[in-house]
Design an enzyme around this catalytic site. Sequence first.
Site, PDB file in Angstrom:
ATOM      1  N   GLY A 161       0.867  -1.175   0.000  1.00  0.00           N
ATOM      2  CA  GLY A 161       0.000   0.000   0.000  1.00  0.00           C
ATOM      3  C   GLY A 161       0.897   1.214   0.000  1.00  0.00           C
TER       4      GLY A 161
ATOM      5  N   SER B 286       5.905  -5.412  -0.964  1.00  0.00           N
ATOM      6  CA  SER B 286       5.862  -4.004  -1.373  1.00  0.00           C
ATOM      7  C   SER B 286       6.183  -3.073  -0.183  1.00  0.00           C
ATOM      8  CB  SER B 286       4.515  -3.724  -2.024  1.00  0.00           C
ATOM      9  OG  SER B 286       4.509  -2.482  -2.661  1.00  0.00           O
ATOM     10  N   ALA B 287       5.242  -2.264   0.284  1.00  0.00           N
ATOM     11  CA  ALA B 287       5.508  -1.387   1.428  1.00  0.00           C
ATOM     12  C   ALA B 287       5.965  -2.191   2.648  1.00  0.00           C
ATOM     13  CB  ALA B 287       4.264  -0.566   1.774  1.00  0.00           C
TER      14      ALA B 287
ATOM     15  N   HIS C  58       9.003  -3.300  -6.575  1.00  0.00           N
ATOM     16  CA  HIS C  58       8.432  -2.967  -7.897  1.00  0.00           C
ATOM     17  C   HIS C  58       9.490  -2.316  -8.779  1.00  0.00           C
ATOM     18  CE1 HIS C  58       4.298  -3.695  -6.484  1.00  0.00           C
ATOM     19  NE2 HIS C  58       4.573  -2.953  -5.428  1.00  0.00           N
TER      20      HIS C  58
ATOM     21  N   GLU D  26       9.305  -7.289  -9.944  1.00  0.00           N
ATOM     22  CA  GLU D  26       8.077  -7.990  -9.549  1.00  0.00           C
ATOM     23  C   GLU D  26       8.205  -9.479  -9.853  1.00  0.00           C
ATOM     24  OE1 GLU D  26       5.029  -5.783 -11.593  1.00  0.00           O
ATOM     25  OE2 GLU D  26       5.010  -4.228 -10.046  1.00  0.00           O
TER      26      GLU D  26
END
Lengths: 235, 235
Positions: A90, A122-123, A159, A194
């Site tokens: 997020g 991700s985050a 990413h 990714e």
Amino acid sequence: MKKLIIASTSTLHNGSYLDYLLPTLAIHFENVKNLLFIPYARPGGISHDTYTDKVREAFSKINITVKGIHEYENPIEAIAAAEGIFTGGGNTFLLVTQLYQAKVIDALEAAVKNGTPYLGTSAGSNICGLTMGTTNDMPIVYPPSFKTLGFVSFNINPHYLDPDVNSTHMGETRETRINEFHHFNPQPVLGLREGSWLEVSGNTITLKGALHARLFRQNQEPEEIAPESDLSNLK
Amino acid sequence: MKKLIIASTSTLHNGSYLDYLLPTLAIHFENVKNLLFIPYARPGGISHDTYTDKVREAFSKINITVKGIHEYENPIEAIAAAEGIFTGGGNTFLLVTQLYQAKVIDALEAAVKNGTPYLGTSAGSNICGLTMGTTNDMPIVYPPSFKTLGFVSFNINPHYLDPDVNSTHMGETRETRINEFHHFNPQPVLGLREGSWLEVSGNTITLKGALHARLFRQNQEPEEIAPESDLSNLK
């Protein structure tokens, strides 16, 4: 003994949520019946409940139940008691702000260093580095600090995106941004494409997945790192 | 009377630095012989001197001389005495940090509100909004605040980029990021495409250039804004 999966993304193009990682997670969380989920990064601004439901659905496929940290009265105790922890993606600024506001940074650091298996995407992977200074996210809220958990002694760029040679857009490429970072920060930055992830097992760090990662060091040319490379000494 | 040009980018694809804006700038700065340049954003990490030389070369084409704020002993006095001010692009986190550290925020606000003509491009345009919360840049340094100058009563997203419908990349689109911003911030966000700029003349704000801009308001569908639209009441 530290035990982490630090993934570039939760979802591959044309895949469903966490699908490509589930075989790995079934082993990573083999002793976990109930997983603690940290939904603070709120992708697209969705609620903690909605986000936790999405995670619950994915983990049900490998027979793990999920409870969101927001469902506990005392989040610090929830982390200390967790069998396994997952921090989802997020917005990194929001995630870090919430981690500081809920005062769970120290508890999270202690739990993972003591061996509670951890998954970040991700985050949730960004915060495993020394700072959040190489996030791609928009600064939608102001965190008390950019310092993060330092489970690895470098920074993560999830990413990671190669420059588009056909682009006519004049905004900076990812590589230019990381180069700017290195004018002011010494630590290496690992660009995880990714489909790539890091497996941390004690003091051993291994690049997993089918793709190369791109390693940026201050004052050096970027380097392509092959799958299965040992990154234990990277700092 | 306020007098600003707030541009999405300094440079168009296949163009040279500031070229497309020079006819506009010749009028905007018609009473300016010596321009004060603020190079704090350091694109690609270049030095203040190198950056100022680049700007000097561009402005020599319209017979304006340029001096960098770093060449002055007292930057606050330099701003107060400036005939015109240009803040160039680069990294917004670095720019805002330096503006606070040099304690020039108040001087800059006062000068521009008192009528000193101002040009911003990219990061130098970001700071004209209420906050830097809609920058695209990487958080390479930690600013004391995300609050910026508020010369317009909304936020700017420079280098606005439409979603690439063919992309297989799972990172957030610009529109998703701005939507996340609006979960936590009420002010409108104007996405300025490369080649667009705002002309602020007193209390009048006009969209200039050949392209539409994309306007995002909290809890509303995004809206395309035509060139020459009046945005004076946007807040």
